[in-house]
Design an enzyme around this catalytic site. Structure first.
Site, PDB file in Angstrom:
ATOM      1  N   ASP A   1       0.867  -1.172   0.000  1.00  0.00           N
ATOM      2  CA  ASP A   1       0.000   0.000   0.000  1.00  0.00           C
ATOM      3  C   ASP A   1       0.919   1.243   0.000  1.00  0.00           C
ATOM      4  OD1 ASP A   1      -2.334   1.692   0.592  1.00  0.00           O
ATOM      5  OD2 ASP A   1      -1.441   1.852   2.585  1.00  0.00           O
TER       6      ASP A   1
ATOM      7  N   ASP B   1      -0.217   5.160   0.870  1.00  0.00           N
ATOM      8  CA  ASP B   1      -0.453   6.174   1.907  1.00  0.00           C
ATOM      9  C   ASP B   1      -0.554   5.540   3.283  1.00  0.00           C
ATOM     10  OD1 ASP B   1      -0.607   8.526   0.221  1.00  0.00           O
ATOM     11  OD2 ASP B   1      -2.360   7.545  -0.633  1.00  0.00           O
TER      12      ASP B   1
HETATM   13  C1  XBP Z   1      -5.229   6.269   0.791  1.00  0.00           C
HETATM   14  C2  XBP Z   1      -6.291   7.094   0.231  1.00  0.00           C
HETATM   15  C3  XBP Z   1      -6.007   7.973  -0.898  1.00  0.00           C
HETATM   16  C4  XBP Z   1      -5.421   9.309  -0.573  1.00  0.00           C
HETATM   17  C5  XBP Z   1      -5.892  10.348  -1.549  1.00  0.00           C
HETATM   18  O1  XBP Z   1      -4.641   5.472  -0.214  1.00  0.00           O
HETATM   19  O2  XBP Z   1      -7.434   6.981   0.634  1.00  0.00           O
HETATM   20  O3  XBP Z   1      -7.239   8.180  -1.489  1.00  0.00           O
HETATM   21  O4  XBP Z   1      -5.794   9.715   0.723  1.00  0.00           O
HETATM   22  O5  XBP Z   1      -5.480  10.064  -2.801  1.00  0.00           O
HETATM   23  P1  XBP Z   1      -3.823   4.106   0.111  1.00  0.00           P
HETATM   24  P2  XBP Z   1      -6.192  10.782  -4.064  1.00  0.00           P
HETATM   25  O6  XBP Z   1      -4.639   3.009  -0.553  1.00  0.00           O
HETATM   26  O7  XBP Z   1      -2.474   4.274  -0.534  1.00  0.00           O
HETATM   27  O8  XBP Z   1      -3.729   3.938   1.590  1.00  0.00           O
HETATM   28  O9  XBP Z   1      -6.626  12.144  -3.642  1.00  0.00           O
HETATM   29  O10 XBP Z   1      -5.141  10.813  -5.130  1.00  0.00           O
HETATM   30  O11 XBP Z   1      -7.378   9.928  -4.451  1.00  0.00           O
HETATM   31 MG    MG Z   2      -3.007   3.183   3.318  1.00  0.00          MG
END
Ligand code: XBP
Ligand code: MG
Length: 257
Positions: A10, A12
């Site tokens: 993953d 973020d």
């Molecule tokens: C976490 C998220 C992402 C970001 C925002 O992603 O929910 O949507 O917060 O990204 P991850 P965008 O699956 O990596 O934990 O604004 O580009 O949609």
């Molecule tokens: Mg995440």
């Protein structure tokens, strides 16, 4: 028993702690640039993280906090435009280089690559954001270390749906039993388990610490480094300093027997 052949990361909250000081700030900068008086503080943003995807998150905010908000024309197009601005600001924050990879991430990536495993990314975030983060945190070769980058709108349903993991595994031509996923959130683990990935390691962060990680193989506060050992919050791994490939392989063996 199936050997561990692929690590799926993953982005973020897992590769880097990007939500509070990255995405949240980028949303607020975009709102200001668009002349909106919206401001997402840390607590509100924590609530909004229940919704994955930036466009989806903006829509939820409008529906719950600004029900009378209206635009000329199509709301979906307006949100998409606002989200483009947000991506611009997020890329700038990444280029400024203030959000490093989390402890142990680079160590594990290098170890896995060196041992011949394949690496992939499975994220709900926009592909440009992944490029910006890897360029800033690893360098221009960062993206090439990953055999697949599965991100954003390439699948119709974002996490917690399993689609993004299923898509990544299809492109790599692997079965779930050959994979381990590294995640940070309840939505993330639901997605990975929903895709039948047997080994899921969670590194919690400030926003996800109190979430429910039923079915996780291991829950730690970070992957850990020699000089900053990890703490195990759940799972069969006592006395470890860090999550390394050997540990992942032995957890995977136990789980997939
Ligand atoms: C976490 C998220 C992402 C970001 C925002 O992603 O929910 O949507 O917060 O990204 P991850 P965008 O699956 O990596 O934990 O604004 O580009 O949609
Ligand atoms: Mg995440």
């Amino acid at each position: 028993m199936t050997n561990l052949e692929v690590l799926l990361f993953d982005v973020d909250g897992t590769l880097a702690d990007t939500e509070r000081d990255g995405h949240r700030v980028a949303f607020n900068n975009a709102f200001a640039e668009a002349g909106l008086d919206w401001h997402w503080d840390e607590a509100l943003y924590g609530d909004l993280l229940a919704v994955t995807g930036g466009k989806e998150r903006i829509r939820r905010y409008i529906e719950t906090s600004c029900p009378d908000f209206s635009v000329e024309g199509d709301l979906g197009e307006y949100i998409a435009g606002l989200h483009k601005l947000k991506t611009k600001h997020f890329k700038q924050i990444m280029a400024d280089g203030k959000l490093p990879l989390r402890p142990g991430v680079l160590r594990l990536i290098k170890e896995a690559k060196g041992a011949g495993l394949r690496l992939g990314i499975a994220t709900t975030t926009t592909p440009e954001n992944v490029t910006a983060l890897l360029n800033a945190a690893i360098g221009e070769e960062g993206e090439s270390w990953f055999d697949i980058i599965a991100a954003g709108d390439i699948v119709p349903q974002k996490k917690p749906a399993p689609d993004i993991y299923v898509w990544a595994m299809e492109k790599l031509g692997v079965r779930p039993e050959q994979c381990a996923a590294l995640e940070d959130s309840e939505n993330g683990i639901k997605s990975a388990l929903g895709a039948d990935i047997p080994t899921v390691v969670i590194t919690v962060n400030g926003y996800t610490r109190d979430e429910v990680f039923d079915g996780a193989t291991l829950v730690v506060d970070q992957l850990g480094e020699e000089e900053s050992p990890c703490s195990v919050m759940a799972g069969e791994a006592t006395g470890i300093k860090m999550v390394d490939l050997g540990l992942l392989q032995s957890l995977h063996e136990k789980g997939s027997c």
